[in-house]
Design a protein around this motif. Structure first.
Motif, PDB file in Angstrom:
ATOM      1  N   GLU A   3       0.836  -1.195   0.000  1.00  0.00           N
ATOM      2  CA  GLU A   3       0.000   0.000   0.000  1.00  0.00           C
ATOM      3  C   GLU A   3       0.868   1.240   0.000  1.00  0.00           C
ATOM      4  N   ALA A   4       0.329   2.311  -0.519  1.00  0.00           N
ATOM      5  CA  ALA A   4       1.032   3.592  -0.479  1.00  0.00           C
ATOM      6  C   ALA A   4       1.201   4.015   0.980  1.00  0.00           C
ATOM      7  N   PRO A   5       2.302   4.667   1.295  1.00  0.00           N
ATOM      8  CA  PRO A   5       2.511   5.095   2.677  1.00  0.00           C
ATOM      9  C   PRO A   5       1.540   6.188   3.090  1.00  0.00           C
ATOM     10  N   ALA A   6       1.340   6.300   4.393  1.00  0.00           N
ATOM     11  CA  ALA A   6       0.489   7.355   4.933  1.00  0.00           C
ATOM     12  C   ALA A   6       1.245   8.671   4.946  1.00  0.00           C
ATOM     13  N   SER A   7       0.514   9.760   4.822  1.00  0.00           N
ATOM     14  CA  SER A   7       1.147  11.070   4.932  1.00  0.00           C
ATOM     15  C   SER A   7       0.706  11.826   6.184  1.00  0.00           C
ATOM     16  N   ILE A   8      -0.360  11.343   6.836  1.00  0.00           N
ATOM     17  CA  ILE A   8      -0.878  11.975   8.050  1.00  0.00           C
ATOM     18  C   ILE A   8      -1.119  10.897   9.110  1.00  0.00           C
ATOM     19  N   VAL A   9      -0.680  11.173  10.326  1.00  0.00           N
ATOM     20  CA  VAL A   9      -0.963  10.298  11.462  1.00  0.00           C
ATOM     21  C   VAL A   9      -1.837  11.097  12.421  1.00  0.00           C
ATOM     22  N   ARG A  10      -2.943  10.493  12.829  1.00  0.00           N
ATOM     23  CA  ARG A  10      -3.862  11.138  13.772  1.00  0.00           C
ATOM     24  C   ARG A  10      -3.782  10.380  15.088  1.00  0.00           C
ATOM     25  N   ILE A  11      -3.581  11.112  16.176  1.00  0.00           N
ATOM     26  CA  ILE A  11      -3.537  10.506  17.503  1.00  0.00           C
ATOM     27  C   ILE A  11      -4.639  11.138  18.340  1.00  0.00           C
ATOM     28  N   THR A  12      -5.522  10.293  18.839  1.00  0.00           N
ATOM     29  CA  THR A  12      -6.638  10.745  19.660  1.00  0.00           C
ATOM     30  C   THR A  12      -6.481  10.142  21.051  1.00  0.00           C
ATOM     31  N   SER A  13      -6.412  10.996  22.063  1.00  0.00           N
ATOM     32  CA  SER A  13      -6.257  10.551  23.449  1.00  0.00           C
ATOM     33  C   SER A  13      -7.612  10.598  24.144  1.00  0.00           C
ATOM     34  N   LEU A  14      -7.894   9.542  24.887  1.00  0.00           N
ATOM     35  CA  LEU A  14      -9.162   9.407  25.600  1.00  0.00           C
ATOM     36  C   LEU A  14      -8.889   8.983  27.035  1.00  0.00           C
ATOM     37  N   ARG A  15      -9.773   9.363  27.927  1.00  0.00           N
ATOM     38  CA  ARG A  15      -9.667   8.941  29.321  1.00  0.00           C
ATOM     39  C   ARG A  15     -11.041   8.480  29.784  1.00  0.00           C
ATOM     40  N   ALA A  16     -11.098   7.301  30.361  1.00  0.00           N
ATOM     41  CA  ALA A  16     -12.377   6.720  30.787  1.00  0.00           C
ATOM     42  C   ALA A  16     -12.869   7.323  32.089  1.00  0.00           C
ATOM     43  N   VAL A  17     -14.184   7.440  32.185  1.00  0.00           N
ATOM     44  CA  VAL A  17     -14.836   7.740  33.453  1.00  0.00           C
ATOM     45  C   VAL A  17     -14.568   6.521  34.350  1.00  0.00           C
ATOM     46  N   PRO A  18     -14.288   6.719  35.631  1.00  0.00           N
ATOM     47  CA  PRO A  18     -14.067   5.560  36.503  1.00  0.00           C
ATOM     48  C   PRO A  18     -15.204   4.539  36.370  1.00  0.00           C
ATOM     49  N   GLY A  19     -14.825   3.289  36.176  1.00  0.00           N
ATOM     50  CA  GLY A  19     -15.785   2.209  36.037  1.00  0.00           C
ATOM     51  C   GLY A  19     -16.312   2.010  34.627  1.00  0.00           C
ATOM     52  N   GLU A  20     -15.915   2.843  33.681  1.00  0.00           N
ATOM     53  CA  GLU A  20     -16.433   2.779  32.309  1.00  0.00           C
ATOM     54  C   GLU A  20     -15.359   2.443  31.267  1.00  0.00           C
ATOM     55  N   ARG A  21     -14.218   1.901  31.705  1.00  0.00           N
ATOM     56  CA  ARG A  21     -13.135   1.607  30.769  1.00  0.00           C
ATOM     57  C   ARG A  21     -13.581   0.628  29.687  1.00  0.00           C
ATOM     58  N   ALA A  22     -14.286  -0.427  30.056  1.00  0.00           N
ATOM     59  CA  ALA A  22     -14.720  -1.429  29.069  1.00  0.00           C
ATOM     60  C   ALA A  22     -15.615  -0.796  28.006  1.00  0.00           C
ATOM     61  N   GLY A  23     -16.503   0.094  28.415  1.00  0.00           N
ATOM     62  CA  GLY A  23     -17.366   0.786  27.456  1.00  0.00           C
ATOM     63  C   GLY A  23     -16.573   1.691  26.541  1.00  0.00           C
ATOM     64  N   LEU A  24     -15.570   2.374  27.103  1.00  0.00           N
ATOM     65  CA  LEU A  24     -14.731   3.260  26.287  1.00  0.00           C
ATOM     66  C   LEU A  24     -13.919   2.447  25.284  1.00  0.00           C
ATOM     67  N   VAL A  25     -13.378   1.321  25.719  1.00  0.00           N
ATOM     68  CA  VAL A  25     -12.618   0.453  24.809  1.00  0.00           C
ATOM     69  C   VAL A  25     -13.511  -0.008  23.659  1.00  0.00           C
ATOM     70  N   ALA A  26     -14.720  -0.456  23.969  1.00  0.00           N
ATOM     71  CA  ALA A  26     -15.642  -0.929  22.927  1.00  0.00           C
ATOM     72  C   ALA A  26     -15.991   0.195  21.950  1.00  0.00           C
ATOM     73  N   ALA A  27     -16.291   1.386  22.467  1.00  0.00           N
ATOM     74  CA  ALA A  27     -16.633   2.520  21.597  1.00  0.00           C
ATOM     75  C   ALA A  27     -15.430   2.926  20.750  1.00  0.00           C
ATOM     76  N   ALA A  28     -14.243   2.920  21.334  1.00  0.00           N
ATOM     77  CA  ALA A  28     -13.032   3.272  20.578  1.00  0.00           C
ATOM     78  C   ALA A  28     -12.789   2.261  19.461  1.00  0.00           C
ATOM     79  N   HIS A  29     -13.020   0.979  19.737  1.00  0.00           N
ATOM     80  CA  HIS A  29     -12.854  -0.039  18.696  1.00  0.00           C
ATOM     81  C   HIS A  29     -13.871   0.155  17.564  1.00  0.00           C
TER      82      HIS A  29
END
Length: 100
Positions: A3-29
């Motif tokens: 494949e052609a190489p990428a020219s842009i890398v996007r980094i998105t940082s997220l932090r879960a509400v306490p007790g909601e990490r599993a939900g955040l992981v699922a939504a991020a996926h």
């Protein structure tokens, strides 16, 4: 064929509400999957921060800024809504140009 190489890398940082990490992981996926299906996306991965179990980083690579912006124009509202119940704050997004 490679494949052609990428020219842009996007980094998105997220932090879960306490007790909601599993939900955040699922939504991020789900969001990473939508990115991978978009035209111009080379890859999208959900990563955990080994120093902070509540923090996630989504890294995506794009063929061009135009491809990324086209995806975001359609997806940003959907993505933020799907993360809202699980994220402690709005995602922090940064874009980096690949240096050749």
């Amino acid at each position: 064929m490679a494949e052609a190489p990428a020219s842009i890398v996007r980094i998105t940082s997220l932090r879960a509400v306490p007790g909601e990490r599993a939900g955040l992981v699922a939504a991020a996926h789900e969001n990473a999957s939508a990115a991978r299906a978009a035209e111009g996306c080379r890859s999208a991965e959900v990563c955990e921060d080994s120093s902070d179990p509540q923090a996630l980083v989504v890294i995506s690579r794009w063929e061009s800024e135009a491809a990324l912006q086209g995806f975001l124009a359609w997806h940003r509202g959907i993505a933020h809504a799907s993360l809202a119940d699980y994220a402690a704050a709005a995602p922090v997004e940064r874009h980096f140009a690949v240096v050749s």
